[in-house]
Design an enzyme around this catalytic site. Structure first.
Site, short mmCIF file in Angstrom:
data_model
loop_
_atom_site.label_atom_id
_atom_site.label_comp_id
_atom_site.label_asym_id
_atom_site.label_seq_id
_atom_site.Cartn_x
_atom_site.Cartn_y
_atom_site.Cartn_z
N LYS A 80 66.22 44.00 45.32
CA LYS A 80 65.04 44.41 45.78
C LYS A 80 64.63 45.71 45.85
O LYS A 80 63.43 46.18 45.31
CB LYS A 80 63.94 42.84 46.46
CG LYS A 80 64.76 41.59 46.15
CD LYS A 80 64.50 40.91 48.15
CE LYS A 80 64.62 39.95 47.36
NZ LYS A 80 64.33 38.38 48.26
N GLU A 85 54.90 40.47 39.91
CA GLU A 85 54.87 40.57 41.96
C GLU A 85 55.86 39.22 42.19
O GLU A 85 56.24 39.88 43.18
CB GLU A 85 53.44 40.14 42.30
CG GLU A 85 53.35 39.77 43.02
CD GLU A 85 53.17 41.32 43.67
OE1 GLU A 85 53.85 42.02 44.50
OE2 GLU A 85 52.03 42.15 43.34
#
Length: 383
Positions: free
Chosen positions: A192, A117
């Site tokens: 990302k 996460e």
């Protein structure tokens, strides 16, 4: 009890320790088990660290310890992280990482039972949104301002600073590394985006397939003209799926000033996910920083604990509700405000008087004006 091994005790690692200590009782309540860091691995043992567990420089001290159920990797080293992940999984240990470069390079791990996460968006639960909240949707698109360093630099340039001065200010404030090329070139955002896209679209995506442009060539003139046209210039990561296929890009984009992502300020992050059933969903929050990133790491620890050790039914404590704090209120009246109620008259529109009051309780204000009936509208103001 869940016993944890941690690799890396920099800003994020020490923040994980802080949260586990500060919220020990709360975390037991949420996962049903005590969480304890048993051992840590660091590069330099001579450096003083405020921890009460054993430290070494050898990752095998974690891998070989049968009492350690979970390894948390926060070293930032790509090959070490990959080696540790594969060995931990082979030995039946849980694995959690914040290492975006490693995951972008080894995307098969994104689809394995690990926690990551904290790899994208800091404390914003972007991974959980894709894995759980939007699991019933086919994802059609991703847009994100997901590099706080670049966002801060562009905001400072918008205020008149040069790129060089804005970068130095970011470095002085701890928002940028001494060598910020990974950020300003767009590569960090691309890593990302690859993680989010591999998760959202279910496959391996080559880094070379992402069109990447950074912010190093942007001038103050561009920002000034964009503002005059009603736009803001942002470094935007984008993934779009269409009948023709999937396209990924990272680069400067002019967004209408009213666009949700144009409102992302400073070092904050924001992302929009588009699902075929739900439509657009928007996520905003701290995309970096020790405690924000550690918040995501600890969330993964709790998830691992719940999966490994099922929660038992328990009696919940009763939570007493406090009285709401007084707030100022907007009041629309068909006549002047009674003199016993402190309020400021802002303007009149025909027979209607528009006031804001001093901080008070809604119920008390409603009771004081109840005799006016339908002539009054009351709404609290948020600061």
């Amino acid at each position: 009890m869940l016993q944890i091994g941690i690799v890396g005790l920099g800003c994020v690692g020490l923040s994980v320790v802080e949260i586990l200590n500060k919220h020990a009782d709360l975390l037991v309540q949420r996962c049903g088990h005590q969480l304890m860091i048993k051992k840590g691995v660091v590069k330099d043992l001579s450096k003083k660290r405020p921890v009460d567990f054993a430290l070494s420089t050898d990752i095998n001290t974690l891998l070989d310890d049968p009492d350690i159920n979970l390894i948390v990797e926060l070293s930032g080293q790509v090959e070490l992280a990959y080696k540790l992940a594969t060995k931990a999984l082979k030995r039946g240990k849980g694995f959690i990482t914040a290492n975006k470069a490693m995951l972008a390079q080894h995307q098969e791990l994104i689809h394995s039972p690990i926690g990551f996460e904290a790899s994208v968006g800091g404390g914003i639960p972007l991974i959980k949104a894709l894995k759980e909240g939007l699991a019933s949707n086919a994802i059609l698109g991703i847009q994100g301002v997901i590099n706080g360093t670049c966002n801060f630099i562009l905001e400072q340039m918008d205020l008149g600073q040069s790129f060089e001065n804005a970068l130095k200010k970011a470095q002085d404030l701890g928002y940028a590394e001494a060598n910020a090329h990974l950020d300003t070139s767009g590569q960090d955002s691309a890593h990302k985006l690859l993680i989010l896209s591999s998760l959202a679209f279910g496959g391996q995506i080559a880094f070379e397939g992402v069109a990447v442009q950074g912010i190093e060539g942007i001038s103050n003139t561009d920002l000034m003209h964009a503002k005059r046209l009603g736009y803001r210039l942002k470094l935007l990561a984008q993934a779009h799926k269409s009948a023709e296929g999937l396209t990924l890009s990272v680069g400067p984009v002019l967004l209408p000033q009213e666009h949700m992502l144009a409102q992302v300020q400073g070092v904050m992050n924001g992302a929009v996910f588009v699902g075929d059933s739900v439509g657009e969903t928007f996520y905003y929050g701290a995309g970096a920083g020790g405690l924000a990133t550690a918040s995501a790491v600890v969330s993964d620890i709790l998830d691992f604990c719940r999966q490994k050790h099922a929660l038992k039914l328990k009696t919940l404590p009763t939570i007493a509700l406090a009285k709401k704090a007084p707030k100022p209120h907007y009041v629309r009246l068909g006549r002047p405000m009674p003199k016993n109620i402190p309020a400021t008259l802002h303007f009149c529109a025909g027979q209607e008087h528009i006031y804001t009051t001093q901080p008070t309780h809604t119920q008390e204000l409603q009771a004081s004006l109840a005799h006016l009936g339908a002539q009054v509208q009351i709404y609290p103001l948020l600061a």
